[in-house]
Structure formats: structure tokens, C-alpha cells
Enzyme design. Structure first.
Site, PDB file in Angstrom:
ATOM      1  N   LEU A 252      22.414  -9.938  33.388  1.00 19.61           N
ATOM      2  CA  LEU A 252      23.684 -10.641  33.267  1.00 19.61           C
ATOM      3  C   LEU A 252      24.625 -10.157  34.368  1.00 19.61           C
ATOM      4  O   LEU A 252      25.024  -8.996  34.397  1.00 19.61           O
ATOM      5  CB  LEU A 252      24.312 -10.385  31.897  1.00 19.61           C
ATOM      6  CG  LEU A 252      23.458 -10.760  30.688  1.00 19.61           C
ATOM      7  CD1 LEU A 252      24.166 -10.397  29.389  1.00 19.61           C
ATOM      8  CD2 LEU A 252      23.115 -12.241  30.700  1.00 19.61           C
TER       9      LEU A 252
ATOM     10  N   GLY B 109      39.836   6.225  23.407  1.00 20.05           N
ATOM     11  CA  GLY B 109      39.897   7.056  22.201  1.00 20.05           C
ATOM     12  C   GLY B 109      41.335   7.097  21.738  1.00 20.05           C
ATOM     13  O   GLY B 109      42.276   7.069  22.551  1.00 20.05           O
TER      14      GLY B 109
ATOM     15  N   ASP C   3      46.387   1.447  18.582  1.00 20.62           N
ATOM     16  CA  ASP C   3      46.909   2.609  19.299  1.00 20.62           C
ATOM     17  C   ASP C   3      48.231   2.275  19.989  1.00 20.62           C
ATOM     18  O   ASP C   3      49.156   3.094  20.018  1.00 20.62           O
ATOM     19  CB  ASP C   3      45.899   3.089  20.338  1.00 20.62           C
ATOM     20  CG  ASP C   3      44.573   3.490  19.723  1.00 20.62           C
ATOM     21  OD1 ASP C   3      44.585   4.050  18.611  1.00 20.62           O
ATOM     22  OD2 ASP C   3      43.526   3.247  20.348  1.00 20.62           O
TER      23      ASP C   3
ATOM     24  N   ALA D 257      49.232  -5.692  23.367  1.00 19.66           N
ATOM     25  CA  ALA D 257      47.885  -5.246  23.715  1.00 19.66           C
ATOM     26  C   ALA D 257      46.899  -6.401  23.668  1.00 19.66           C
ATOM     27  O   ALA D 257      45.937  -6.453  24.456  1.00 19.66           O
ATOM     28  CB  ALA D 257      47.435  -4.132  22.767  1.00 19.66           C
TER      29      ALA D 257
ATOM     30  N   ASP E 158      35.958   4.000  28.249  1.00 19.75           N
ATOM     31  CA  ASP E 158      35.875   2.580  27.918  1.00 19.75           C
ATOM     32  C   ASP E 158      35.525   1.782  29.169  1.00 19.75           C
ATOM     33  O   ASP E 158      36.236   1.856  30.176  1.00 19.75           O
ATOM     34  CB  ASP E 158      37.209   2.084  27.357  1.00 19.75           C
ATOM     35  CG  ASP E 158      37.448   2.531  25.931  1.00 19.75           C
ATOM     36  OD1 ASP E 158      36.466   2.805  25.215  1.00 19.75           O
ATOM     37  OD2 ASP E 158      38.629   2.610  25.526  1.00 19.75           O
TER      38      ASP E 158
END
Length: 310
Positions: free
Chosen positions: A28, A39, A255, A285, A14
Site C-alpha cells: 500500500l 501517549g 488528551d 483535535a 505515533d
């Protein structure tokens, strides 16, 4: 000490970026990126360990990106057992646009996995020693839709309690075999499983209760984002609201919820209080930007403030 193993068939690297505004064609410029192992099962392990438990990560890894994923897991000091595959581990970018406060998540399908590589996963499951096996995330290409059902059957023969967080055909096939300690679909995944676009809370409770009654799982936790969630068990259904928090990133909220529910169950909390802890973790989170997932202090704080135990 609480011991779990997690199984991640489609892990990812990620990478989170922050930009002022998305513009096509132009370059950018962004502040330094953050990079984390991701995952379903790997995210669950990261949060579970933060909360004081032990987690062993079993995962597929291949190619040059697989080597990078292995190194990231070592940086996070996670106990890992890699099952080597021929395909390349996927990379999932997350882009936060400051001007709109919108988050864009790009999720590749993942590598092609062979039958031999699937068999290696099942063999490893037949050897693990843990209290809970948490299977989380999508199935990569080549993996049969009933794979989680197969893995659960292997674990159940060894007396290991199983937890599943997935969607689509993989969830439906697993529920058909049943015997799970916990499944945790979000509302959309649950609607897909039931085959109805349920929105009435009583109808959701009734449908979740039917999955329990049919032996699909002892606990069915349906997470509903800012609206909290529903927990069904043989004792009935419980509806909990979610703490009000400012959302910085939705990555890994589900998760984090799974990790905290399992941590609560493993530490002896009641089903309802474990679910309270999970709802708090999902909200924690959201507070964390990028791919950081829930922090233990935030989980405890939100659990204590928003859902005090009875």
C-alpha cells in the site's frame, strides 16, 4: 506562568499513514508519514505548551525506539525527564483510509516494567516542583494497578494538585484513594468504573456527582465525544454540548481536552469555563489530521464561537 508536570508510563511513537484503500497482501503506497511523540501525558504537554503554559514531561523510555522518542520530544522542544527502562518503547500506527473515511488505530500493550523502574518514577514525583501533576495513559505491563494512587499520594504530600486520565483497574484504584483535582474518563471508561452501562444523561450526572461526594475527585469530567460532556463538582453538574466539526482524526482528542481544562483552571477560569475550554479542545483535535492534536488557534476559536462565557 502556569507550570505542570506530566507523567507518562506508557508513551509511544505515533506514526500516521494515509492510504486510498486497505487491501491485504498488496503493498500500500502512502504519502510521507507523520511521526509524533505520543501517549497520554506527552500529548497533554504538547497541547498545554501550545496554549502558553510550561510543561515538564516525565516518562519511561527504553530501547532503540526509546532513543527515537527522546529525539522527537527534543524536536517538539518539550522539557523532558526520561526514566530509562530495559524494555522497548512501543510504536502505535494510525492508518486513515480515504475511500471510507475510516481511521484504524493499533495500540500495542507496551514494555514490561520492573519494580525498580516503578520506584524510580515515584522518586521523581517526590522531587518535582509544579502546580499540577497530570497523570495520563495506560499502565504498561508490570506496573501495579494502584500505581497512580501511589504517585498521587506522593504529590499530595507536597501540595501538588493531581489530574488523572486513565481507565480500568488503574482508575478504580486511584478513585478509591481519592483526593484528585480532576479525573476525565470518557463515557465508556466511566461506565466501566461505575459498573453500569449508563446512557441517560441524568443518570450519568448523578453517578459523576457520587464520585465527587465520595471524595474521589473535586471535579469529574465525563467526555462524550460529539455529545459533549458532563462536569460534576460540589456545586452540582453541568452538561455541555460539543461544537459541530468535521472529524479528520480522533487521535489525542481526550488528551487535548485534559490539557485545556487544566490550562483553564491554572489560568483562573471557573470550573465550568475551564470545562468549556476542554470541550473546545477536544473538538479542535478532531479537526487536525493524523497525530497533530489540537491547535491553540482552533481551541480559542471554537471556545469563543460555540461556548461563549456567561
Amino acid at each position: 506562568m502556569m507550570n505542570i508536570a506530566t507523567l507518562t508510563l506508557n508513551p509511544t511513537i505515533d506514526i500516521a499513514y494515509v492510504v486510498e484503500k486497505l487491501e491485504h497482501t498488496d503493498k500500500l503506497r502512502a504519502p510521507p508519514q507523520t511521526v509524533d511523540p505520543g501517549g497520554g501525558g506527552l500529548n497533554v504537554a504538547r497541547v498545554f505548551v501550545r496554549m502558553g503554559g510550561n510543561a515538564r514531561c516525565i516518562y519511561l523510555s527504553g530501547g532503540s525506539t526509546g532513543i527515537a522518542l527522546d529525539a522527537l520530544l527534543d524536536l517538539h522542544q518539550l522539557v523532558r525527564e526520561k526514566i530509562a527502562i530495559g524494555g522497548e518503547t512501543r510504536i502505535s500506527p494510525v492508518i486513515y483510509e480515504k475511500s471510507s473515511s475510516h481511521e484504524y488505530r493499533i495500540v500495542p500493550a507496551g514494555p514490561q516494567v520492573s519494580q525498580a523502574e516503578c520506584d524510580a518514577c515515584l522518586q521523581r514525583v517526590s522531587e518535582i516542583d509544579c502546580d499540577y501533576l497530570v497523570m495520563s495513559g495506560s499502565l504498561p505491563r508490570g506496573v501495579p494497578s494502584n500505581f497512580y494512587a501511589q504517585a498521587a499520594a506522593v504529590a499530595h504530600r507536597r501540595g501538588i494538585r493531581t489530574v488523572l486520565d486513565t481507565s480500568g483497574d488503574a482508575l478504580a484504584a486511584a478513585i478509591a484513594d481519592g483526593g484528585f483535582e480532576l479525573i476525565k474518563p470518557n463515557l465508556k471508561e466511566f461506565q466501566d468504573l461505575i459498573g453500569e452501562k449508563l446512557t441517560d444523561i441524568n443518570a450519568i450526572c448523578e453517578a459523576a456527582g457520587k464520585v465527587v461526594a465520595q471524595g474521589g475527585a473535586r471535579l469529574v469530567a465525563v467526555s462524550m465525544g460529539e455529545f459533549g460532556g458532563v462536569l460534576a463538582s460540589e456545586a452540582g453538574t453541568v452538561v455541555l454540548g460539543a461544537p459541530e466539526v468535521e472529524t479528520n482524526s480522533a487521535v489525542g482528542a481526550g488528551d487535548s481536552c485534559v490539557a485545556a481544562i487544566v490550562h483553564g483552571l491554572a489560568s483562573g477560569k471557573s470550573d465550568e469555563d475551564a470545562f468549556r475550554l476542554g470541550i473546545a479542545a477536544g473538538a479542535a483535535a478532531l479537526i487536525t489530521s493524523g497525530t497533530g492534536l489540537a491547535a491553540a488557534d482552533d481551541i480559542e476559536d471554537l471556545y469563543r464561537k460555540s461556548h461563549p462565557p456567561s
